[in-house]
Design a protein around this motif. Structure first.
Motif, PDB file in Angstrom:
ATOM      1  N   VAL A 155       0.859  -1.183   0.000  1.00 50.71           N
ATOM      2  CA  VAL A 155       0.000   0.000   0.000  1.00 50.71           C
ATOM      3  C   VAL A 155       0.888   1.225   0.000  1.00 50.71           C
ATOM      4  CG1 VAL A 155      -1.786   1.279   1.217  1.00 50.71           C
ATOM      5  CG2 VAL A 155      -1.842  -1.216   1.204  1.00 50.71           C
ATOM      6  N   ASP A 156       0.789   2.024  -1.050  1.00 50.88           N
ATOM      7  CA  ASP A 156       1.671   3.168  -1.227  1.00 50.88           C
ATOM      8  C   ASP A 156       1.454   4.207  -0.128  1.00 50.88           C
ATOM      9  OD1 ASP A 156       3.474   4.267  -3.659  1.00 50.88           O
ATOM     10  OD2 ASP A 156       2.444   5.932  -2.680  1.00 50.88           O
ATOM     11  N   LEU A 157       2.553   4.730   0.402  1.00 51.48           N
ATOM     12  CA  LEU A 157       2.507   5.676   1.510  1.00 51.48           C
ATOM     13  C   LEU A 157       1.723   6.935   1.172  1.00 51.48           C
ATOM     14  CD1 LEU A 157       3.503   6.648   4.311  1.00 51.48           C
ATOM     15  CD2 LEU A 157       5.564   7.474   3.187  1.00 51.48           C
ATOM     16  N   THR A 158       1.863   7.444  -0.049  1.00 45.13           N
ATOM     17  CA  THR A 158       1.220   8.705  -0.398  1.00 45.13           C
ATOM     18  C   THR A 158      -0.045   8.529  -1.228  1.00 45.13           C
ATOM     19  OG1 THR A 158       2.687   8.898  -2.332  1.00 45.13           O
ATOM     20  CG2 THR A 158       3.365  10.010  -0.306  1.00 45.13           C
ATOM     21  N   GLN A 159      -0.149   7.426  -1.966  1.00 44.43           N
ATOM     22  CA  GLN A 159      -1.302   7.227  -2.840  1.00 44.43           C
ATOM     23  C   GLN A 159      -2.425   6.414  -2.191  1.00 44.43           C
ATOM     24  OE1 GLN A 159      -1.456   8.661  -6.021  1.00 44.43           O
ATOM     25  NE2 GLN A 159       0.364   9.691  -5.213  1.00 44.43           N
TER      26      GLN A 159
END
Length: 226
Positions: free
Chosen positions: A175-179
């Motif tokens: 799970v992408d930190l920013t997206q």
């Protein structure tokens, strides 16, 4: 079978200075203790104690070169855990708090590395396109490569057999930190990043996790799933 000692690892990550040290090393580089102390905003003496704990706890590796000591993350699993916890911390933050600081550089949000694989908007979009084009298929919390995907990845010169022999998670869903959406990690994510670098599609930036998408890369990514 030994029970995982989650509390011990959580305790190492719970200190803000140690967390900053680990985030600084998410680019996979080897850095000196003095630089990590500066990044964490602590004294050299305090950093020495924190670094020793992280090495003993198995989260960092120490490499001595003469009088100097250099540190790096102990492996991709550590990077994945730090990145995932960062994403979780944003997800559970009170609604009034901004999810991403306004000062975050646009280039960092667009494309960056997470240890040895690509992260950011480009990585999330790439993962979504691989799923839509049926290169990948969801498999529990991770992915599997389809037969069609194997053909396409082989055409990109991605060494799938070597990635499978690596002994680590093959096609991990991160799970992408920013997206807040998944990008592709694991051995396959690392192999793809190396392919992009070898083809000149991506250039690393010195002392930064942000990467530059070259004109060749812009053209290559646009044609990849056509």
């Amino acid at each position: 079978m030994d029970e995982p000692n989650v509390a011990a690892v959580a305790g190492l990550l719970a200190d803000p200075a140690r967390a900053r040290i680990l985030r600084t090393l998410l680019d996979g580089t080897l850095r000196p203790a003095s630089e990590l102390a500066f990044a964490a905003g602590i004294s050299a003496q305090s950093a020495s104690g924190h670094l020793a704990k992280l090495v003993r706890g198995g989260l960092l590796e120490l490499q001595a070169q003469g009088r100097h000591r250099y540190f790096r993350l102990a492996g991709p699993d550590v990077a994945h855990a730090v990145e995932s916890l960062g994403s979780l911390s944003l997800a559970v933050r009170p609604p009034r708090s901004p999810a991403i600081p306004k000062s975050t550089p646009t280039q960092f949000l667009h494309a960056r590395t997470c240890y040895d694989h690509l992260a950011g908007e480009m990585a999330v979009q790439g993962c979504e396109r691989m799923l839509k084009a049926r290169w990948l298929a969801a498999q529990g919390r991770d992915f599997r490569v389809t037969r069609f995907g194997e053909e396409k990845l082989a055409a990109l010169d991605v060494d799938l057999p070597a990635a499978r022999r690596s002994g680590r998670a093959f096609a991990r869903s991160c799970v992408d930190l920013t997206q807040r959406r998944p990008h592709l990690g694991g051995a396959l994510g690392a192999a793809l990043l190396q392919t992009y670098l070898a083809r000149g599609w991506i250039q690393r930036l010195r002392r930064s996790r942000a990467v530059n998408i070259t004109p060749r890369g812009t053209e290559g990514f646009a044609k990849l799933f056509v």
